[in-house]
Write a protein that holds these residues in place. Structure first.
Motif, PDB file in Angstrom:
ATOM      1  N   LYS A 112       0.833  -1.212   0.000  1.00 26.55           N
ATOM      2  CA  LYS A 112       0.000   0.000   0.000  1.00 26.55           C
ATOM      3  C   LYS A 112       0.861   1.252   0.000  1.00 26.55           C
ATOM      4  N   ASN A 113       1.933   1.202  -0.757  1.00 21.41           N
ATOM      5  CA  ASN A 113       2.856   2.332  -0.803  1.00 21.41           C
ATOM      6  C   ASN A 113       2.355   3.378  -1.794  1.00 21.41           C
ATOM      7  N   LYS A 114       2.037   4.580  -1.286  1.00 22.78           N
ATOM      8  CA  LYS A 114       1.414   5.592  -2.146  1.00 22.78           C
ATOM      9  C   LYS A 114       2.432   6.336  -3.027  1.00 22.78           C
ATOM     10  N   VAL A 115       3.678   6.382  -2.582  1.00 26.57           N
ATOM     11  CA  VAL A 115       4.686   7.078  -3.387  1.00 26.57           C
ATOM     12  C   VAL A 115       4.985   6.286  -4.658  1.00 26.57           C
ATOM     13  N   PHE A 116       5.134   4.969  -4.516  1.00 24.85           N
ATOM     14  CA  PHE A 116       5.373   4.113  -5.684  1.00 24.85           C
ATOM     15  C   PHE A 116       4.247   4.260  -6.695  1.00 24.85           C
ATOM     16  N   PHE A 117       3.055   4.395  -6.142  1.00 22.33           N
ATOM     17  CA  PHE A 117       1.872   4.525  -6.971  1.00 22.33           C
ATOM     18  C   PHE A 117       1.952   5.803  -7.814  1.00 22.33           C
ATOM     19  N   LEU A 118       2.377   6.871  -7.161  1.00 22.73           N
ATOM     20  CA  LEU A 118       2.523   8.161  -7.844  1.00 22.73           C
ATOM     21  C   LEU A 118       3.612   8.088  -8.909  1.00 22.73           C
ATOM     22  N   ILE A 119       4.692   7.365  -8.613  1.00 18.20           N
ATOM     23  CA  ILE A 119       5.787   7.213  -9.580  1.00 18.20           C
ATOM     24  C   ILE A 119       5.295   6.433 -10.795  1.00 18.20           C
ATOM     25  N   ALA A 120       4.576   5.332 -10.539  1.00 16.91           N
ATOM     26  CA  ALA A 120       4.065   4.516 -11.654  1.00 16.91           C
ATOM     27  C   ALA A 120       3.130   5.336 -12.531  1.00 16.91           C
ATOM     28  N   LYS A 121       2.276   6.113 -11.893  1.00 13.17           N
ATOM     29  CA  LYS A 121       1.330   6.952 -12.634  1.00 13.17           C
ATOM     30  C   LYS A 121       2.072   7.969 -13.501  1.00 13.17           C
ATOM     31  N   SER A 122       3.143   8.539 -12.950  1.00 12.63           N
ATOM     32  CA  SER A 122       3.876   9.567 -13.687  1.00 12.63           C
ATOM     33  C   SER A 122       4.720   8.985 -14.820  1.00 12.63           C
ATOM     34  N   LEU A 123       5.017   7.686 -14.739  1.00 14.85           N
ATOM     35  CA  LEU A 123       5.830   7.051 -15.791  1.00 14.85           C
ATOM     36  C   LEU A 123       5.008   6.729 -17.035  1.00 14.85           C
TER      37      LEU A 123
END
Lengths: 233, 139
Positions: free
Chosen positions: A79-90
């Protein structure tokens, strides 16, 4: 906490400029190598130069999707939200490069194979990758609920990840119109060194471009969160 | 260590991915005949019955087999085990050459004779500058 976030902000913003200049320099160098210095192919003539755009785009789009899928696995498990943001931005730059690979492949296919499009395993699986990128991006527009969209997009990325080895090995598993890979780690590379150099530089240039788009997108996401007045992601 | 929920989620994800991979593997295995883009001469010789439908035949153009008479091109596609005669009338791609890969789309008249309606050139993974190729040829 506030200090860390401001620090992250300025870091993301400052690095954008550096990456932009670096990208422009490497791109100019790569184009000069690819269009002027590198020789033509004995069989294909000058049309081989399409390779210097086609192959790096395909590599980068595959690489970005793999990265997104790995991050998405982390998102689901931890449930890591930062990784989620990185994936979205990629995702946006990966999508663009998958499109570029398909379009340049089509342009290259006409003079060499004699057709714009063939439903062979490599080309079809690459089209599927492109559709997965599109689904990932569209899911953001469709679903409003934040927890829900996190799960949906992460599953799309993980589902599409299975396609990556299929793309990679399609030319070895089945008979395809597309030629087998020329740049190999475990066996002999079949591109002459004078052609391998521009290929490498162009790959670096495209990677830098992806990094630049990623940083811009990530910065936007951070601003969105800041504007909502949330002190955590 | 990680709490129980994290472990369960990891297990759930692992199982769903494993199931998916297995499913896709089985589907692709079952559809192998349709996933391949072309058949080799050997595979065509091994067919039980010849279809009248359009199929694709791929292999190498045999050396010194291209014969052009008026509006027809005749050549032999080989995989170095079996050979099939091909006839075609129309424009061939630039990369269509003897000793290079080719994919012909058309109708199989019998197991030795293929009437092509479309010719595609299949090039290999080698990229070599002309001068280097010339010096390689001299050896």
């Amino acid at each position: 906490m506030n200090f860390i976030k401001n620090y992250q902000f300025s870091l993301v913003r400052k690095s954008q400029k550096i990456v932009l200049y670096l990208f422009l320099i490497v791109l100019m160098l790569g184009l000069f190598e690819a269009l002027i210095l590198s020789p033509e192919d004995y069989l294909q003539g000058d049309s081989v130069r399409i390779m210097y755009v086609h192959v790096p785009s395909a590599w980068i789009s595959l690489g970005i999707f793999s990265l997104m899928a790995t991050l998405s696995i982390m998102v689901i498990i931890f449930k890591n939200k930062v990784f989620f943001l990185i994936a979205k931005s990629l995702a946006p730059s990966g999508f663009v490069f998958s499109l570029v690979a398909l379009v340049t492949g089509s342009i290259w296919g006409k003079p060499t194979w004699g057709t714009w499009w063939a439903w062979d395993a490599r080309i079809t699986s690459m089209l599927i990758l492109c559709i997965f990128y599109l689904m990932y991006l569209l899911a953001w527009r469709i679903f409003e609920n934040k927890d829900y969209v996190t799960k949906i997009t992460s599953f799309i990325a993980i589902l599409g990840f299975i396609n990556i080895p299929i793309i990679k090995f399609s030319v070895d598993w089945w008979s395809t119109l597309h030629q087998p890979s020329s740049v190999n780690i475990f066996s002999k590379t079949t591109i002459h060194t004078t052609m391998l150099i521009p290929l490498g530089i162009m790959t670096a240039a495209f990677a830098l471009f992806s990094l630049l788009i990623f940083l811009m997108k990530y910065n936007t996401e951070l601003i969105k969160i800041k504007n909502k007045g949330l002190d955590r992601l | 260590m990680y709490n129980k929920k994290v472990k369960l989620r990891a297990l759930f994800l692992f199982l769903s991915i494993a199931t998916l991979i297995l499913t896709i593997f089985l589907v692709l295995k079952a559809l192998e005949e349709n996933v391949v883009y072309f058949l080799s001469p050997t595979e065509i010789k091994n067919l039980n019955e010849t279809t009248t439908e359009k199929i694709r035949l791929g292999g190498m153009v045999k050396d010194q087999s291209i014969k052009i008479n008026s509006d027809k091109i005749n050549f032999i596609i080989t995989d170095f085990k079996n050979e099939i005669n091909v006839t075609y009338s129309g424009i061939v791609p630039n990369l269509f050459q003897e000793g290079k890969g080719v994919v012909a789309e058309g109708i199989l008249r019998d197991k030795n004779y293929f009437k092509a309606e479309k010719i595609l050139a299949k090039h290999d993974e080698n990229y070599i500058p002309p001068e280097v190729k010339a010096s390689l040829g001299e050896k």
